[in-house]
Design a protein around this motif. Structure first.
Motif, PDB file in Angstrom:
ATOM      1  N   TRP A 167       0.831  -1.288   0.133  1.00  0.00           N
ATOM      2  CA  TRP A 167      -0.038   0.241  -0.067  1.00  0.00           C
ATOM      3  C   TRP A 167       0.884   1.267   0.229  1.00  0.00           C
ATOM      4  CZ3 TRP A 167       0.045  -4.027   3.570  1.00  0.00           C
ATOM      5  CH2 TRP A 167       0.577  -3.892   4.777  1.00  0.00           C
ATOM      6  N   ASN A 168       0.415   2.429  -0.591  1.00  0.00           N
ATOM      7  CA  ASN A 168       1.455   3.642  -0.708  1.00  0.00           C
ATOM      8  C   ASN A 168       2.423   3.460  -1.665  1.00  0.00           C
ATOM      9  OD1 ASN A 168      -1.038   4.470   1.336  1.00  0.00           O
ATOM     10  ND2 ASN A 168       0.617   4.424   2.810  1.00  0.00           N
ATOM     11  N   VAL A 169       2.393   2.427  -2.517  1.00  0.00           N
ATOM     12  CA  VAL A 169       3.409   2.475  -3.323  1.00  0.00           C
ATOM     13  C   VAL A 169       3.221   1.773  -4.747  1.00  0.00           C
ATOM     14  CG1 VAL A 169       4.002   0.120  -2.479  1.00  0.00           C
ATOM     15  CG2 VAL A 169       5.833   1.507  -3.532  1.00  0.00           C
ATOM     16  N   ASP A 170       3.726   2.202  -5.764  1.00  0.00           N
ATOM     17  CA  ASP A 170       3.921   1.741  -6.999  1.00  0.00           C
ATOM     18  C   ASP A 170       4.925   0.773  -7.124  1.00  0.00           C
ATOM     19  OD1 ASP A 170       3.246   0.916  -9.538  1.00  0.00           O
ATOM     20  OD2 ASP A 170       3.874   3.086 -10.521  1.00  0.00           O
ATOM     21  N   TRP A 171       4.523  -0.665  -6.988  1.00  0.00           N
ATOM     22  CA  TRP A 171       5.505  -1.669  -6.896  1.00  0.00           C
ATOM     23  C   TRP A 171       5.582  -2.821  -7.937  1.00  0.00           C
ATOM     24  CZ3 TRP A 171       4.662  -6.790  -5.702  1.00  0.00           C
ATOM     25  CH2 TRP A 171       3.076  -7.152  -5.257  1.00  0.00           C
TER      26      TRP A 171
ATOM     27  N   SER B 263      -4.560   2.870   3.594  1.00  0.00           N
ATOM     28  CA  SER B 263      -3.583   3.211   3.009  1.00  0.00           C
ATOM     29  C   SER B 263      -2.452   4.015   3.603  1.00  0.00           C
ATOM     30  CB  SER B 263      -3.894   3.906   1.728  1.00  0.00           C
ATOM     31  OG  SER B 263      -4.626   3.026   0.608  1.00  0.00           O
ATOM     32  N   MET B 264      -2.915   5.341   3.971  1.00  0.00           N
ATOM     33  CA  MET B 264      -2.136   6.296   4.714  1.00  0.00           C
ATOM     34  C   MET B 264      -2.357   5.973   6.203  1.00  0.00           C
ATOM     35  SD  MET B 264      -3.411   9.971   2.598  1.00  0.00           S
ATOM     36  CE  MET B 264      -1.916  11.065   3.525  1.00  0.00           C
ATOM     37  N   GLY B 265      -1.316   5.972   7.044  1.00  0.00           N
ATOM     38  CA  GLY B 265      -1.098   5.766   8.113  1.00  0.00           C
ATOM     39  C   GLY B 265      -1.283   7.180   9.041  1.00  0.00           C
ATOM     40  N   LEU B 266      -1.211   7.175  10.298  1.00  0.00           N
ATOM     41  CA  LEU B 266      -1.261   8.427  10.872  1.00  0.00           C
ATOM     42  C   LEU B 266      -0.208   9.233  10.817  1.00  0.00           C
ATOM     43  CD1 LEU B 266      -2.408  10.178  13.334  1.00  0.00           C
ATOM     44  CD2 LEU B 266      -1.186   8.739  14.930  1.00  0.00           C
TER      45      LEU B 266
ATOM     46  N   SER C 235      -3.868  -1.505  12.854  1.00  0.00           N
ATOM     47  CA  SER C 235      -3.095  -1.410  11.581  1.00  0.00           C
ATOM     48  C   SER C 235      -3.377   0.061  10.828  1.00  0.00           C
ATOM     49  CB  SER C 235      -3.548  -2.510  10.694  1.00  0.00           C
ATOM     50  OG  SER C 235      -5.046  -2.340  10.347  1.00  0.00           O
ATOM     51  N   ALA C 236      -4.325   0.923  11.247  1.00  0.00           N
ATOM     52  CA  ALA C 236      -4.700   1.947  10.734  1.00  0.00           C
ATOM     53  C   ALA C 236      -3.550   2.958  11.137  1.00  0.00           C
ATOM     54  CB  ALA C 236      -6.052   2.530  11.097  1.00  0.00           C
ATOM     55  N   ILE C 237      -3.046   2.547  12.417  1.00  0.00           N
ATOM     56  CA  ILE C 237      -2.091   3.597  12.619  1.00  0.00           C
ATOM     57  C   ILE C 237      -0.729   3.801  11.856  1.00  0.00           C
ATOM     58  CG2 ILE C 237      -0.250   4.194  14.520  1.00  0.00           C
ATOM     59  CD1 ILE C 237      -2.080   2.660  16.409  1.00  0.00           C
ATOM     60  N   TYR C 238      -0.513   2.534  11.053  1.00  0.00           N
ATOM     61  CA  TYR C 238       0.538   2.649  10.337  1.00  0.00           C
ATOM     62  C   TYR C 238       0.111   2.519   8.769  1.00  0.00           C
ATOM     63  CZ  TYR C 238       1.814   0.858  14.697  1.00  0.00           C
ATOM     64  OH  TYR C 238       2.368   0.655  16.086  1.00  0.00           O
ATOM     65  N   GLY C 239      -1.046   2.566   8.416  1.00  0.00           N
ATOM     66  CA  GLY C 239      -1.449   2.304   7.137  1.00  0.00           C
ATOM     67  C   GLY C 239      -1.921   0.761   6.776  1.00  0.00           C
ATOM     68  N   ASN C 240      -2.887   0.722   6.225  1.00  0.00           N
ATOM     69  CA  ASN C 240      -3.507  -0.742   5.789  1.00  0.00           C
ATOM     70  C   ASN C 240      -4.048  -0.589   4.362  1.00  0.00           C
ATOM     71  OD1 ASN C 240      -6.150   0.122   6.458  1.00  0.00           O
ATOM     72  ND2 ASN C 240      -6.056  -0.595   8.255  1.00  0.00           N
ATOM     73  N   ASP C 241      -4.611  -1.800   3.855  1.00  0.00           N
ATOM     74  CA  ASP C 241      -5.170  -1.846   2.408  1.00  0.00           C
ATOM     75  C   ASP C 241      -6.790  -1.560   2.696  1.00  0.00           C
ATOM     76  OD1 ASP C 241      -5.850  -3.966   3.739  1.00  0.00           O
ATOM     77  OD2 ASP C 241      -4.931  -5.200   2.066  1.00  0.00           O
ATOM     78  N   SER C 242      -7.219  -0.678   3.305  1.00  0.00           N
ATOM     79  CA  SER C 242      -8.641  -0.555   3.360  1.00  0.00           C
ATOM     80  C   SER C 242      -8.871   0.144   2.086  1.00  0.00           C
ATOM     81  CB  SER C 242      -9.250   0.248   4.619  1.00  0.00           C
ATOM     82  OG  SER C 242     -10.554   0.777   4.538  1.00  0.00           O
ATOM     83  N   PRO C 243     -10.075  -0.054   1.271  1.00  0.00           N
ATOM     84  CA  PRO C 243     -10.606   0.736   0.328  1.00  0.00           C
ATOM     85  C   PRO C 243     -10.876   2.243   0.370  1.00  0.00           C
ATOM     86  CG  PRO C 243     -12.298  -0.831   0.837  1.00  0.00           C
ATOM     87  CD  PRO C 243     -11.057  -1.026   1.514  1.00  0.00           C
ATOM     88  N   THR C 244     -11.168   2.754   1.738  1.00  0.00           N
ATOM     89  CA  THR C 244     -11.410   3.878   2.060  1.00  0.00           C
ATOM     90  C   THR C 244     -10.630   4.747   3.102  1.00  0.00           C
ATOM     91  OG1 THR C 244     -13.330   3.272   3.352  1.00  0.00           O
ATOM     92  CG2 THR C 244     -13.790   3.791   0.996  1.00  0.00           C
ATOM     93  N   THR C 245     -10.427   3.989   3.994  1.00  0.00           N
ATOM     94  CA  THR C 245      -9.720   4.628   5.173  1.00  0.00           C
ATOM     95  C   THR C 245      -8.454   4.269   5.436  1.00  0.00           C
ATOM     96  OG1 THR C 245     -10.763   3.099   6.699  1.00  0.00           O
ATOM     97  CG2 THR C 245     -11.972   5.338   6.276  1.00  0.00           C
TER      98      THR C 245
ATOM     99  N   GLU D 204       7.452   7.453   6.802  1.00  0.00           N
ATOM    100  CA  GLU D 204       7.163   6.060   6.522  1.00  0.00           C
ATOM    101  C   GLU D 204       6.512   6.166   5.173  1.00  0.00           C
ATOM    102  OE1 GLU D 204       3.819   3.200   8.441  1.00  0.00           O
ATOM    103  OE2 GLU D 204       5.589   3.359   9.583  1.00  0.00           O
ATOM    104  N   VAL D 205       6.785   5.671   4.239  1.00  0.00           N
ATOM    105  CA  VAL D 205       6.215   5.909   2.785  1.00  0.00           C
ATOM    106  C   VAL D 205       5.580   4.812   2.450  1.00  0.00           C
ATOM    107  CG1 VAL D 205       8.115   7.428   2.097  1.00  0.00           C
ATOM    108  CG2 VAL D 205       8.503   5.125   1.808  1.00  0.00           C
TER     109      VAL D 205
END
Length: 587
Positions: A84-88, A216-219, A204-214, A113-114
């Protein structure tokens, strides 16, 4: 003025901050490098399980970076299943990852944290990293202060030095993920730049997860994005109590009723560590603390007929009180944070003086006051309270008063008037004004302010009345006069016919710090039918449009929309209805 409190700091370089693996252990490994080319990469394995692992990647820039590409070679046999958060891309064990636009910039000296990913195989740290073609070298330690007490990353400052109303004159953060969803809808660009809350509804939302809406981006991503784009206030929803939402199932969380240590150590502590970093010292962080929690300990516990077994458990084990007071105390000690505790809404705890037998109003204020002293929490740690979070209660009812005399009797004294049902209030403005005074009487500071979530309480559209009913029958009078079109005030899930309310604004009334959109419009309250998911969210019959109710909503139809996803996920149909029924209308 409250003296500053010092707290322990988790290392922010080369270790995972608060991420859990199975069995409660924290896994961390890192490769750090800073060469004359100016790149540093931290490869953090934050959790591990049989055959798999999760890792987060941090880049530190020597000179400012605008657009990055990071590369490394995995140990033999390692692969990536999602990121998540990356083109890999992975080819022959060689990983290449690039920015996705919003996370492309890294300021000089900034650690960011990218992205993160899920891998399988060996979780050993790769031997070498490069950023934009430059191979990273050895670590150069920054100079340290002769007096360790002067370290700005370890001292949260004086939490007494806070402004009276953080919203006054503030440029409030627009979540780019919600904004993109809104702008993609027909007509949505009219509101896509409104600020909404950032929900941390899982660890996991603190660090960013793969939820489709909320996800990807972590805190830290959101906080960095706020600074980089000139915002000076961001709204964060703290929402992960053990046994969460004990009277509803749609938003049940990941932590079981007894997991208070996990809540404190693995959820709250990492949030505190991140929010307390020196780079955020000038960013006002509003924390909305644990919606739909404490009032349940008044209204939905034995011997009330509305009691649930889950709420009885949470009252008896004390973990709502323990968790909320801990979160407020720890976050309140930081110099840049503003805590607002959830206070329900008038249709939930508005019963008080009119019907003392079911006193929710005074009892709730007393419960809030009892938190003072728990876990070191003080009144100074609480900047205010918020009502109507993620709910639909009207800001005001312009065409009738709750104690108005119709048919020879005051409306809130009429036993045959189910909509009012002896409630002392019919709107959030009156409720928050009275609740504020009661909270002060229970030990909170006289300068506390109130917030009201107006994201979905506009009730405009064709069904909105334009004047007061002329009927002398109390039931007809109220039904023809009220703008809130729900079947019953206890209906909380995806209400059909709702509309966007007042746009976010500061200082709308003397006692109100702001109208806010904490619930991002368009995100579901819960699924219309059971949907299997890995987010710990259950199915609640109040989200089923065919459900005919229970004692907590007066055995009325649920009023919910059909075809809705699990809570927090996007519904285009609901967003379109909110736009159509907005009041004030969306131009």
């Amino acid at each position: 003025m409250q003296a500053p409190r010092r707290r322990r700091r988790l290392a922010l370089t080369g270790v995972a901050v608060g991420a859990l693996a199975a069995g409660g252990l924290t896994f961390a490994s890192a490769n750090q490098a800073l060469a004359e080319e100016g790149c540093q990469v931290d490869y953090n394995v934050v959790s591990s399980w049989g055959g798999g692992f999760q890792a987060n990647v941090v880049i530190t820039a020597g000179e400012a970076i605008n657009g990055w590409e990071v590369e490394w070679d995995f140990p033999s046999g390692t692969s990536v299943s999602s990121a998540w958060n990356v083109d890999w891309n992975v080819s022959g064990g060689h990983f290449t990852g690039g920015d996705v636009g919003w996370n492309s910039t890294i300021a000089s000296g900034q650690s960011k944290e990218v992205f993160g990913f899920i891998g399988s195989g060996s979780s050993a740290t790769p031997g070498e990293f490069s950023v934009n073609g430059d191979v990273c070298g050895e670590v150069t330690e920054p100079p340290t202060s002769e007096d360790p007490t002067d370290d700005p990353t370890d001292d949260p400052g004086n939490p007494g030095d806070k402004v009276d109303n953080p919203y006054t004159g503030a440029n409030v953060y627009v979540n780019p993920q919600w904004s993109a969803n809104a702008a993609a809808e027909p007509g949505g660009d009219a509101v896509a730049n409104e600020p909404t809350g950032v929900w941390l509804d899982r660890t996991s939302a603190i660090y960013g997860n793969d939820s489709p809406t909320t996800g990807s981006m972590g805190l830290e991503d959101h906080l960095d994005h706020a600074i980089e784009n000139g915002y000076d206030l961001i709204q964060i929803v703290i929402y992960n109590l053990p046994g969460r939402d004990c009277a509803a199932l749609a938003s049940n969380g990941e932590l079981a009723a007894g997991e208070i240590d996990a809540y404190k150590n693995d959820y709250i502590d990492p949030i505190v560590e991140i929010q307390g970093q020196a780079k955020y010292a000038d960013l006002k962080i509003v924390n909305v603390i644990e919606i739909d929690s404490l009032p349940n300990l008044v209204t939905n516990v034995s011997p009330r007929e509305t009691a649930t077994a889950n709420c009885d458990t949470m009252k008896n084990n004390g973990n709502y009180v323990d968790g909320v007071s801990y979160a407020v105390a720890e976050l309140g000690a930081l110099s840049n944070t503003y805590n607002y505790i959830d206070a329900g809404h008038h249709g939930w705890i508005g019963w008080g003086d009119v019907n003392p037998q079911y006193d929710n109003f005074n009892a709730s204020a007393a419960l809030f006051g009892s938190l003072i002293g728990e876990n070191g929490m003080t009144a100074d740690d609480v900047h205010g309270f918020i009502s109507n979070t993620a709910n639909y209660s009207a800001l005001e009812e312009p065409y009738w008063e709750v104690d108005q005399n119709v048919g020879g009797q005051a409306l809130n004294q009429n036993a045959n008037l189910p909509w009012v049902d002896w409630n002392d209030f019919n709107n959030e403005k009156d409720f928050t004004q009275a609740m504020r005074e009661e909270l002060i009487a229970n030990g909170f500071n006289e300068d506390i302010g109130m917030l009201i979530d107006t994201s979905r309480n506009g009730w405009g559209g064709d069904y909105r009345p334009t004047g007061t009913s002329t009927s002398t029958d109390p039931v007809t009078f109220v039904d023809e006069s009220r703008i809130d079109q729900r079947f019953q005030k206890g209906n909380w899930c995806n209400q059909a016919g709702a509309g966007l309310g007042e746009r976010p604004q500061a200082d709308p009334e003397a006692w109100i710090d702001a109208y806010v959109w904490i619930k991002p419009p368009g995100e579901s309250d819960g699924s219309s039918e059971l949907i299997d998911n890995d987010e710990g969210k259950g199915f609640d019959e109040m989200c089923d449009p065919d459900y005919q109710g229970n004692i907590r909503n007066g055995n009325n139809p649920s009023g919910a929309r059909d075809n809705m996803p699990i809570s927090g996920h996007w519904s285009s149909e609901q967003f379109q209805e909110l736009l159509e029924n907005a009041y004030p209308p969306v131009n």
